[in-house]
Design an enzyme around this catalytic site. Structure first.
Site, PDB file in Angstrom:
ATOM      1  N   SER A 230       8.093   2.136  -8.474  1.00  0.00           N
ATOM      2  CA  SER A 230       7.205   3.105  -7.854  1.00  0.00           C
ATOM      3  C   SER A 230       7.402   4.494  -8.462  1.00  0.00           C
ATOM      4  O   SER A 230       7.186   4.678  -9.654  1.00  0.00           O
ATOM      5  CB  SER A 230       7.429   3.094  -6.340  1.00  0.00           C
ATOM      6  OG  SER A 230       6.403   3.780  -5.663  1.00  0.00           O
ATOM      7  N   ASP A 359      -2.465  -3.305  -4.533  1.00  0.00           N
ATOM      8  CA  ASP A 359      -1.477  -2.325  -4.074  1.00  0.00           C
ATOM      9  C   ASP A 359      -2.216  -1.149  -3.447  1.00  0.00           C
ATOM     10  O   ASP A 359      -3.005  -0.481  -4.117  1.00  0.00           O
ATOM     11  CB  ASP A 359      -0.635  -1.863  -5.271  1.00  0.00           C
ATOM     12  CG  ASP A 359       0.548  -0.993  -4.888  1.00  0.00           C
ATOM     13  OD1 ASP A 359       0.444  -0.252  -3.890  1.00  0.00           O
ATOM     14  OD2 ASP A 359       1.572  -1.037  -5.599  1.00  0.00           O
ATOM     15  N   HIS A 388       2.397  -3.229  -2.289  1.00  0.00           N
ATOM     16  CA  HIS A 388       3.283  -2.254  -2.927  1.00  0.00           C
ATOM     17  C   HIS A 388       4.732  -2.682  -2.737  1.00  0.00           C
ATOM     18  O   HIS A 388       5.265  -2.663  -1.631  1.00  0.00           O
ATOM     19  CB  HIS A 388       3.073  -0.868  -2.326  1.00  0.00           C
ATOM     20  CG  HIS A 388       3.809   0.209  -3.082  1.00  0.00           C
ATOM     21  ND1 HIS A 388       3.449   0.588  -4.359  1.00  0.00           N
ATOM     22  CD2 HIS A 388       4.901   0.961  -2.762  1.00  0.00           C
ATOM     23  CE1 HIS A 388       4.272   1.547  -4.781  1.00  0.00           C
ATOM     24  NE2 HIS A 388       5.164   1.778  -3.841  1.00  0.00           N
TER      25      HIS A 388
END
Length: 458
Positions: A230, A359, A388
């Site tokens: 991320s 996502d 995610h």
């Protein structure tokens, strides 16, 4: 979405350059160099990717997959020893924590190991299964061994304790594959105090750079590899681009990278769920983190603590904190500067990117499909489903851990890392782009994100 959930199967796709191929030299098993062969990066990534992506049919979309990351998970018993680094760059003074994976041990109770004085640790104490290295242990760390070593960056406000991070580490460090690993915790994260108002942002590559230099000196024979999740994936991608041909990593994986921060922010606030659930949740996480360090952060002359407390969404936090902290005029300027999408063109080591197309945070419209078609050094692996940092399989496993571990293991054990990879262009000579010497003076510099001109060229 399609009815893929009925069979628990997500579509897997690999995106890469069709004309330029990165050739990697494979190792020989009998020492005969004449038997060495080449494998393209795309072929290696295809070999590393499972044939199917079977996810939990009850978590049948990206929102459910993402939401499930907040539920209690199966324990993953990874133990750490922590080293505190003092920043070696005056522009980014302060300290940060790096957690090294070590064999299981009985948790110590001595003052030094648990930082009883809370010199570097928040009052609530260290994360689970984590203690500080003693001075004697630090002195005994240097080694001439050649075990592969993985350097990991976590996501927003996370740390080495995160379940998704440990799920990725587990196949490499708990299954006796011979890997060493460490996690670079962002400043103020993982229960670490900060000594100055310098926190982290989406392109804060300086701490990672310092750690890599230290690792090269401490473990001179270990091949280094990178892994980011991320926000950490965005930071790692920027680092790889900044380092270019001088990068010390042999290969890297970036997972759930948001890529284009401005575009992702706009997409996030286009829907009620994106704004009121995801953006608001991330903002609250950031405000909680800031409150842990409020005495230090409030010393910064450009931070208005009352304004920070009024923020509701993550872009408002970035406007109130990140922009003034780093000198950006707006959060938009911060997003444009910190986005890693253009860094792809400057990377000169093999890397694999993994994104789920559903996502809700690292959104599909920000995924740089075209950029991956223009570089031989990277392959983009997408799944139609996964959320995610979710990719939950039935039973609680995380699918993304498989291609990550497979790719890194193949690079470390089947590729001759002493031979630099080479680029092969399969287009006919007449189709190839002319060399820079024969084209106009204008050229694009990825890490400057600007069009530049060779003024002296004629």
């Amino acid at each position: 979405m399609s009815l893929a959930w009925l069979s628990s199967g997500a579509k897997i796709s690999l995106h890469h350059s069709q004309h330029q191929q990165l050739l990697l030299k494979t190792k020989t098993r009998d020492g005969d160099s004449d038997k060495e062969d080449n494998i393209t990066l795309a072929e290696l990534c295809r070999k590393a990717t499972p044939e199917t992506c079977k996810l939990n049919p009850f978590l049948f979309n990206g929102h459910l997959q993402t939401a499930w990351t907040t539920t209690p998970a199966v324990e993953i018993p990874i133990f750490y020893k922590r080293k505190i680094f003092q920043a070696d760059e005056s522009n980014f003074e302060g300290h940060f924590a790096v957690d090294f994976v070590v064999p299981p041990y009985d948790m110590p109770t001595n003052d030094e190991a648990v930082d009883k004085e809370r010199t570097y640790t928040l009052p609530s104490g260290l994360p689970p299964r984590t203690s500080l290295f003693s001075n004697e242990e630090l002195e005994s760390l240097p080694s001439d061994d050649s075990r592969p070593m993985l350097v990991v960056l976590h996501g927003l406000t996370g740390g080495s304790h995160e379940v998704y991070l440990r799920a990725a580490l587990a196949p490499l460090v708990l299954e006796d594959r011979g890997w060493e690993a460490c996690v670079v915790n962002a400043r103020g994260c993982a229960q670490t105090k900060i000594g100055t108002p310098v926190l982290f942002n989406a392109r804060s590559t300086w701490d990672l750079r310092q750690v890599v230099k230290w690792l090269r000196k401490t473990f001179p024979n270990r091949p280094l590899f990178g892994l980011g999740f991320s926000l950490g994936a965005n930071i790692l991608t920027n680092y790889l681009g900044e380092e270019g041909e001088d990068c010390a990593f042999k290969a890297a994986v970036v997972c759930a990278n948001p890529w284009n921060l401005e575009l992702s922010s706009r997409a996030l606030h286009r829907t009620w769920l994106g704004a009121e659930v995801y953006s608001a949740h991330m903002n609250n996480s950031l405000k909680r983190l800031l409150s842990d360090h409020i005495e230090v952060v409030s010393q910064h002359p450009k931070i208005d603590v009352e304004e920070v407390q009024k923020t509701r969404y993550i872009y408002e936090f970035d406007r109130a904190v990140q922009a003034p902290l780093w000198g950006y005029p707006t959060e938009g300027a911060y997003y444009r500067d910190a986005s890693s999408v253009d860094s792809i063109a400057a990377i000169r080591i093999p890397f694999l990117a993994i994104n789920a197309e559903d996502d809700p945070i690292s959104v599909q419209e920000a995924i740089p499909y075209d950029e991956f078609k223009q570089t031989p050094y990277g392959v983009l692996l997408t799944t139609s489903w996964g959320g995610h940092l979710g990719w939950f399989e039935f039973g609680g496993g995380r699918w993304f851990a498989k291609p990550i571990a497979n790719f890194l293991d193949l690079m470390a054990k089947e590729i001759n890392l002493s031979v630099p990879p080479t680029v092969r262009d399969t287009r006919a000579q007449s189709q190839k782009i002319p060399s820079e010497a024969t084209v106009a003076r204008a050229h694009y510099e990825p890490m400057r994100r600007k069009l530049a001109f060779n003024v002296g060229q004629k």
